[in-house]
Design a protein around this motif. Structure first.
Motif, PDB file in Angstrom:
ATOM      1  N   HIS A 124      -2.952  -6.486  11.656  1.00 14.35           N
ATOM      2  CA  HIS A 124      -1.681  -5.960  12.129  1.00 14.35           C
ATOM      3  C   HIS A 124      -0.736  -7.105  12.544  1.00 14.35           C
ATOM      4  N   GLU A 125      -1.269  -8.072  13.260  1.00 17.54           N
ATOM      5  CA  GLU A 125      -0.424  -9.199  13.711  1.00 17.54           C
ATOM      6  C   GLU A 125       0.102 -10.004  12.519  1.00 17.54           C
ATOM      7  N   ILE A 126      -0.748 -10.209  11.521  1.00 16.08           N
ATOM      8  CA  ILE A 126      -0.306 -10.954  10.338  1.00 16.08           C
ATOM      9  C   ILE A 126       0.790 -10.174   9.615  1.00 16.08           C
ATOM     10  N   ARG A 127       0.585  -8.869   9.510  1.00  7.64           N
ATOM     11  CA  ARG A 127       1.612  -8.035   8.855  1.00  7.64           C
ATOM     12  C   ARG A 127       2.936  -8.084   9.604  1.00  7.64           C
ATOM     13  N   GLU A 128       2.858  -8.109  10.918  1.00  7.77           N
ATOM     14  CA  GLU A 128       4.099  -8.223  11.712  1.00  7.77           C
ATOM     15  C   GLU A 128       4.832  -9.520  11.389  1.00  7.77           C
ATOM     16  N   ARG A 129       4.083 -10.594  11.260  1.00 13.57           N
ATOM     17  CA  ARG A 129       4.722 -11.868  10.900  1.00 13.57           C
ATOM     18  C   ARG A 129       5.355 -11.773   9.508  1.00 13.57           C
ATOM     19  N   PHE A 130       4.654 -11.147   8.579  1.00 12.96           N
ATOM     20  CA  PHE A 130       5.203 -11.033   7.225  1.00 12.96           C
ATOM     21  C   PHE A 130       6.457 -10.139   7.216  1.00 12.96           C
ATOM     22  N   GLU A 165      -5.406 -14.401  -1.875  1.00 12.34           N
ATOM     23  CA  GLU A 165      -6.060 -14.140  -3.173  1.00 12.34           C
ATOM     24  C   GLU A 165      -7.517 -13.760  -2.925  1.00 12.34           C
ATOM     25  N   ARG A 166      -8.157 -14.468  -1.989  1.00 12.80           N
ATOM     26  CA  ARG A 166      -9.573 -14.160  -1.689  1.00 12.80           C
ATOM     27  C   ARG A 166      -9.696 -12.892  -0.846  1.00 12.80           C
ATOM     28  N   PHE A 167      -8.827 -12.761   0.175  1.00 11.83           N
ATOM     29  CA  PHE A 167      -8.913 -11.571   1.036  1.00 11.83           C
ATOM     30  C   PHE A 167      -8.756 -10.292   0.211  1.00 11.83           C
ATOM     31  N   GLU A 168      -7.814 -10.305  -0.731  1.00 13.75           N
ATOM     32  CA  GLU A 168      -7.547  -9.092  -1.513  1.00 13.75           C
ATOM     33  C   GLU A 168      -8.699  -8.736  -2.443  1.00 13.75           C
ATOM     34  N   ALA A 169      -9.488  -9.742  -2.818  1.00 17.46           N
ATOM     35  CA  ALA A 169     -10.654  -9.464  -3.671  1.00 17.46           C
ATOM     36  C   ALA A 169     -11.767  -8.791  -2.859  1.00 17.46           C
ATOM     37  N   ILE A 170     -11.713  -8.896  -1.546  1.00 17.13           N
ATOM     38  CA  ILE A 170     -12.733  -8.270  -0.702  1.00 17.13           C
ATOM     39  C   ILE A 170     -12.381  -6.805  -0.472  1.00 17.13           C
ATOM     40  N   GLU A 171     -11.108  -6.568  -0.211  1.00 15.30           N
ATOM     41  CA  GLU A 171     -10.679  -5.213   0.159  1.00 15.30           C
ATOM     42  C   GLU A 171      -9.154  -5.158   0.051  1.00 15.30           C
ATOM     43  N   ASP A 172      -8.615  -3.969  -0.135  1.00 15.43           N
ATOM     44  CA  ASP A 172      -7.157  -3.836  -0.119  1.00 15.43           C
ATOM     45  C   ASP A 172      -6.702  -3.694   1.336  1.00 15.43           C
ATOM     46  N   PHE A 173      -6.318  -4.811   1.929  1.00 17.27           N
ATOM     47  CA  PHE A 173      -5.888  -4.788   3.329  1.00 17.27           C
ATOM     48  C   PHE A 173      -4.407  -4.423   3.469  1.00 17.27           C
ATOM     49  N   GLY A 174      -3.694  -4.338   2.353  1.00 14.51           N
ATOM     50  CA  GLY A 174      -2.291  -3.922   2.382  1.00 14.51           C
ATOM     51  C   GLY A 174      -1.370  -4.896   3.095  1.00 14.51           C
ATOM     52  N   PHE A 175      -1.710  -6.161   3.076  1.00 12.22           N
ATOM     53  CA  PHE A 175      -0.892  -7.145   3.803  1.00 12.22           C
ATOM     54  C   PHE A 175       0.559  -7.165   3.330  1.00 12.22           C
ATOM     55  N   PHE A 176       0.768  -6.938   2.036  1.00  8.98           N
ATOM     56  CA  PHE A 176       2.111  -7.120   1.480  1.00  8.98           C
ATOM     57  C   PHE A 176       2.781  -5.793   1.113  1.00  8.98           C
ATOM     58  N   ASP A 177       2.137  -4.680   1.477  1.00  8.36           N
ATOM     59  CA  ASP A 177       2.712  -3.376   1.132  1.00  8.36           C
ATOM     60  C   ASP A 177       4.096  -3.236   1.766  1.00  8.36           C
ATOM     61  N   LEU A 179       6.649  -5.017   1.389  1.00  8.22           N
ATOM     62  CA  LEU A 179       7.311  -6.302   1.683  1.00  8.22           C
ATOM     63  C   LEU A 179       7.590  -7.044   0.366  1.00  8.22           C
ATOM     64  N   PRO A 180       8.516  -6.506  -0.450  1.00  9.83           N
ATOM     65  CA  PRO A 180       8.696  -7.052  -1.810  1.00  9.83           C
ATOM     66  C   PRO A 180       9.184  -8.499  -1.840  1.00  9.83           C
ATOM     67  N   ARG A 181       9.997  -8.863  -0.865  1.00  9.92           N
ATOM     68  CA  ARG A 181      10.531 -10.245  -0.890  1.00  9.92           C
ATOM     69  C   ARG A 181       9.439 -11.258  -0.573  1.00  9.92           C
ATOM     70  N   VAL A 182       8.596 -10.923   0.386  1.00  3.41           N
ATOM     71  CA  VAL A 182       7.501 -11.843   0.722  1.00  3.41           C
ATOM     72  C   VAL A 182       6.539 -11.944  -0.460  1.00  3.41           C
ATOM     73  N   LEU A 183       6.279 -10.801  -1.085  1.00  7.37           N
ATOM     74  CA  LEU A 183       5.372 -10.792  -2.234  1.00  7.37           C
ATOM     75  C   LEU A 183       5.939 -11.640  -3.386  1.00  7.37           C
ATOM     76  N   ALA A 184       7.244 -11.483  -3.649  1.00  9.77           N
ATOM     77  CA  ALA A 184       7.871 -12.265  -4.734  1.00  9.77           C
ATOM     78  C   ALA A 184       7.841 -13.749  -4.392  1.00  9.77           C
ATOM     79  N   TRP A 185       8.069 -14.060  -3.127  1.00  6.96           N
ATOM     80  CA  TRP A 185       8.020 -15.470  -2.686  1.00  6.96           C
ATOM     81  C   TRP A 185       6.616 -16.028  -2.908  1.00  6.96           C
ATOM     82  N   ARG A 186       5.629 -15.260  -2.471  1.00  6.45           N
ATOM     83  CA  ARG A 186       4.231 -15.671  -2.668  1.00  6.45           C
ATOM     84  C   ARG A 186       3.958 -15.963  -4.142  1.00  6.45           C
ATOM     85  N   GLN A 187       4.442 -15.086  -5.016  1.00  8.34           N
ATOM     86  CA  GLN A 187       4.185 -15.263  -6.456  1.00  8.34           C
ATOM     87  C   GLN A 187       4.895 -16.502  -7.006  1.00  8.34           C
ATOM     88  N   SER A 188       6.115 -16.741  -6.541  1.00 11.76           N
ATOM     89  CA  SER A 188       6.830 -17.957  -6.987  1.00 11.76           C
ATOM     90  C   SER A 188       6.073 -19.210  -6.579  1.00 11.76           C
TER      91      SER A 188
END
Ligand SMILES: N[C@@H](CCC(=O)N[C@@H](CS)C(=O)NCC(=O)O)C(=O)O
Length: 224
Positions: A124-130, A165-177, A179-188
């Motif tokens: 939750h705290e990480i998602r708040e930062r994102f 990349e590793r966390f998401e392979a363990i489980e769908d934690f929804g960190f970037f749900d 949050l399209p801009r953060v996700l696009a930034w991550r991909q760039s």
């Protein structure tokens, strides 16, 4: 003449990666020495004031420590600035670099969380930062934090995002749900050659082993 630079590293350290990304972006030659933090060599203990990596040895004489100080040194001594020119924008970039370090602390709390509740709290705290980053990114366009130009803030967040990349392979934690801009930034950032080159060649396997050894809630979910 350019000094001989040696980056004293650890294979998984995100603070090392940000310094390596800055060096690569600036097209500066450097040597890399990777040490085992679980078994620190005597020479390292002698020269590292806090016993931490990264260190940047300059001509085998000066030893710089703290990744932010190393990045500032590279700004002062090389071409290809990675800070924006305007003083107020530059100061804000330094502050967002510090924000990135705060996210790294939360990530460590996440992978070390002792139980499901603690894991959920850190998630939750990480998602708040994102979410805060999402709002910040909405004020401009472009693939990078500051827009079109790659900056030191990007060098800080590329290793932050690499963990997911590793966390998401363990489980769908929804960190970037949602949050399209953060996700696009991550991909760039993931596509940037300096970001790819900064990771240790065996990064994925070593991170996997490191996370499994935490004896944490996340380790247990990896084993399940
Ligand atoms: N504020 C420091 C943080 C560096 C840091 O925490 N490095 C960790 C590895 S990622 C370290 O060397 N820890 C010492 C240890 O594990 O004994 C920086 O920005 O350089």
């Amino acid at each position: 003449m350019q000094p001989h630079l040696t980056l004293v590293s650890h294979a998984l350290c995100p603070y090392v990666q940000r310094a390596a990304i800055a060096l690569i972006e600036k097209d500066v030659d450097f040597e890399r020495i990777t040490i085992d933090l679980a078994d620190k060599p005597a020479w390292f203990k002698t020269i590292s004031p806090l016993g931490r990596v990264p260190l940047l040895k300059v001509d085998g004489e000066a030893v710089l420590f703290e990744s932010a100080a190393i990045c500032e040194y590279l700004e002062d001594t090389t071409d290809r600035p990675l800070h924006p020119p305007h003083p107020a924008v530059r100061a804000r970039h330094r502050a967002w670099m510090e924000f990135g370090s705060n996210v790294l602390t939360l990530i460590a709390g996440f992978y070390n969380a002792a139980d499901a509740d603690a894991l959920q709290r850190k998630r939750h705290e990480i998602r708040e930062r994102f979410a805060t980053l999402e709002a910040e990114l909405s004020t401009r366009a472009g693939p990078y934090f500051g827009g079109e130009r790659f900056s030191l803030v990007d060098a800080v967040f590329a290793p932050v995002f690499r963990y997911f990349e590793r966390f998401e392979a363990i489980e769908d934690f929804g960190f970037f749900d949602g949050l399209p801009r953060v996700l696009a930034w991550r991909q760039s950032l993931a596509q940037r050659p300096s970001v790819q080159a900064a990771a240790h060649p065996d990064y994925a396997r070593l991170l996997d082993a490191f996370l499994r050894a935490r004896r944490s809630e996340l380790s247990r979910r990896m084993a399940a």
